[in-house]
Scaffold this motif. Structure first.
Motif, mmCIF file in Angstrom:
data_model
loop_
_atom_site.group_PDB
_atom_site.id
_atom_site.type_symbol
_atom_site.label_atom_id
_atom_site.label_comp_id
_atom_site.label_asym_id
_atom_site.label_seq_id
_atom_site.Cartn_x
_atom_site.Cartn_y
_atom_site.Cartn_z
ATOM 1 N N ALA A 1 -30.511 -1.325 26.327
ATOM 2 C CA ALA A 1 -29.798 -0.358 27.173
ATOM 3 C C ALA A 1 -30.446 -0.211 28.545
ATOM 4 N N ARG A 2 -31.498 -0.982 28.809
ATOM 5 C CA ARG A 2 -32.165 -1.051 30.107
ATOM 6 C C ARG A 2 -32.849 0.243 30.527
ATOM 7 N N ARG B 1 -34.477 12.293 29.690
ATOM 8 C CA ARG B 1 -33.161 11.718 29.391
ATOM 9 C C ARG B 1 -32.739 12.086 27.979
ATOM 10 N N VAL C 1 -29.636 10.883 25.521
ATOM 11 C CA VAL C 1 -28.520 9.942 25.410
ATOM 12 C C VAL C 1 -28.057 9.858 23.962
ATOM 13 N N ALA D 1 -26.268 -4.623 33.791
ATOM 14 C CA ALA D 1 -26.278 -3.157 33.773
ATOM 15 C C ALA D 1 -24.950 -2.543 33.325
ATOM 16 N N PRO D 2 -23.785 -3.016 33.803
ATOM 17 C CA PRO D 2 -22.531 -2.401 33.328
ATOM 18 C C PRO D 2 -22.342 -2.537 31.819
ATOM 19 N N ALA E 1 -24.839 -2.697 29.661
ATOM 20 C CA ALA E 1 -25.835 -1.812 29.056
ATOM 21 C C ALA E 1 -25.377 -0.358 29.103
ATOM 22 N N GLN E 2 -24.665 0.040 30.156
ATOM 23 C CA GLN E 2 -24.198 1.419 30.272
ATOM 24 C C GLN E 2 -23.128 1.743 29.237
ATOM 25 N N TYR F 1 -24.360 3.606 25.633
ATOM 26 C CA TYR F 1 -24.758 4.999 25.440
ATOM 27 C C TYR F 1 -23.899 5.944 26.261
ATOM 28 N N ASP G 1 -24.587 9.385 28.422
ATOM 29 C CA ASP G 1 -25.685 10.155 29.000
ATOM 30 C C ASP G 1 -25.361 11.643 28.918
#
Length: 124
Positions: free
Chosen positions: A17-18, A64, A66, A78-79, A81-82, A85, A87
């Motif tokens: 998830a970076r 954080r 999540v 990144a997209p 990985a987002q 989860y 947030d």
């Protein structure tokens, strides 16, 4: 026959998830007790997470929170990985670190010229 819920190691998921640059950094955070899984400390990086679990951990100066939405197949862009989860972190106000300018510091060109004129008049 019921199908088992998909699960993955907590350190591997945090890396997918970076949230951490390397998997070993994620494992160190978990081993140190800085990650909470559903409100309890996760002490082993091999602890499994499933969709619906809530993770709480520090990332920089921000805490954080999540919710795991999906289990990643790989550490992708990144997209991607987002999408793993949701947030739930509350917005935290950022207080500026630097104070406002109070007339101190290096003078600008106009102020330097005025100082030079004053110095030359004082020597006469």
């Amino acid at each position: 026959m019921t199908e088992a819920a998909p699960k993955i190691r907590i350190d591997k998921w945090l890396w997918h998830a970076r949230f951490f640059k390397t998997r070993s950094l994620a494992a160190k955070q978990v081993s140190a007790g800085h990650v909470r899984l559903n409100g309890t400390k996760a002490l082993k990086p091999a602890q499994n997470v499933t969709p619906g679990d809530v993770l709480t951990f520090a990332q920089g100066k921000v805490i954080r929170v999540v919710r795991v939405e999906a289990i990643g197949e790989r550490r992708g862009p990144a997209p991607e990985a987002q999408g793993l989860y949701f947030d739930m972190t509350k917005k935290q106000e950022n207080v500026p670190a630097n104070p406002k300018f109070e007339g101190k510091g290096r003078p600008d060109k106009k102020a330097r010229r005025a100082l030079d004129l004053k110095r030359s008049q004082d020597t006469l």
